[in-house]
Write an enzyme that holds these catalytic residues in place. Structure first.
Site, PDB file in Angstrom:
ATOM      1  N   ASP A 161       0.805  -1.208   0.000  1.00 28.11           N
ATOM      2  CA  ASP A 161       0.000   0.000   0.000  1.00 28.11           C
ATOM      3  C   ASP A 161       0.845   1.269   0.000  1.00 28.11           C
ATOM      4  O   ASP A 161       0.487   2.263  -0.632  1.00 28.11           O
ATOM      5  CB  ASP A 161      -0.929   0.004   1.213  1.00 28.11           C
ATOM      6  N   TYR A 170      -5.585   5.436   8.971  1.00 25.41           N
ATOM      7  CA  TYR A 170      -5.377   6.061  10.282  1.00 25.41           C
ATOM      8  C   TYR A 170      -6.702   6.504  10.900  1.00 25.41           C
ATOM      9  O   TYR A 170      -6.923   6.390  12.110  1.00 25.41           O
ATOM     10  CB  TYR A 170      -4.428   7.243  10.099  1.00 25.41           C
TER      11      TYR A 170
END
Length: 257
Positions: free
Chosen positions: A46, A159
């Site tokens: 990623d 996040y």
């Protein structure tokens, strides 16, 4: 209209598995430069895909990732057979990143883009004190926290999710405003905003409580304030296999608990 797949460019991270995959695929399908290719194949994890998306913004190049990293949330499954056919069937997502304008203590401005999120984070042991405005109107006069982020639907499972923010479908015209360890007001869990909103975060008590701003992998130290808005002029193009589309992966994250 059929997608052109004749000219493929293979790029990879420095990981040994990714490098080996690139050599194998180039032997099977040939190799073009990214500038000359119809489709760019990114091999890695990623992090590498995010770097590649940043690199290819506004190039009108379409990216197809295959996982040769660890998690691979943004990537398709790695396989060498039938690659051109897979690309022809793939579903395209167009990404509009966030644009950050961060002003530091010297008054210098830094412009950066974020595909996942823009975050402001405390720099020291002292919690940050922030004033939050949306479209020019103060919504939080004082937020005491470890940090605060604005996340896109594409970044809502990163996040933002770790900070207990909401998961947003890729097509949702929304942004998530999510605190990191809010202390005052303790029960404030964040907000959902229109993707047309402009968010301004001012740092209070800057000398005592310094704060950094981060847009994906661009960090600005000791900021005064940061303005965040989703860019409508900047785009990146990403392909996903139809049975494992990016939007479907984001929805699936909500049922994994």
């Amino acid at each position: 209209m059929a997608r052109a797949t004749e000219k493929l460019s293979f790029i990879s991270s420095n990981a040994p598995d990714a490098q080996a995959a690139r050599f194998e695929l180039e032997a099977l399908y040939g190799a073009y430069t990214p500038e000359d290719a119809d489709v760019i194949i990114a091999l890695g994890g990623d992090g590498f895909m995010l770097q590649t998306l940043h690199r290819m913004m506004n190039s009108n190049k379409v990216l197809y990732g295959m996982n040769r990293g660890s998690i691979g949330f943004l990537m398709n499954e790695y396989a060498t057979d039938g690659l051109r056919e897979r690309i022809e069937r793939a579903v395209e997502s167009e990404i509009n990143p966030l644009e950050m304008v961060a002003t530091d203590e010297d008054g210098a401005e830094t412009h950066a883009f974020a595909i996942n999120e823009v975050s402001v984070l405390r720099q020291s042991y002292q919690a940050a004190k922030l004033r939050v405005s949306v479209d020019g109107k103060v919504r939080l006069e004082e937020l005491v926290c470890d940090g605060l982020m604005v996340a896109t639907p594409a970044g809502s499972t990163a996040y933002n999710l770790s900070a207990h923010g909401p998961i947003l479908p890729l097509v949702a015209p929304l942004l998530a405003l999510t605190p990191v360890s809010a202390f005052r007001p303790r029960r404030w869990r964040g907000a959902l905003l229109s993707n047309k909103a402009e968010v301004t975060i001012e740092v209070l008590e800057r000398e005592k409580r310094p704060v950094n701003a981060v847009a994906d992998n661009t960090e600005v130290k000791s900021i005064r304030l940061v303005r965040i808005v989703q860019s409508k002029q900047t785009t990146a193009r990403l392909l996903s296999d139809p049975d494992h589309s990016w939007d479907d992966r984001i929805i699936a994250e909500q049922f994994l608990y």
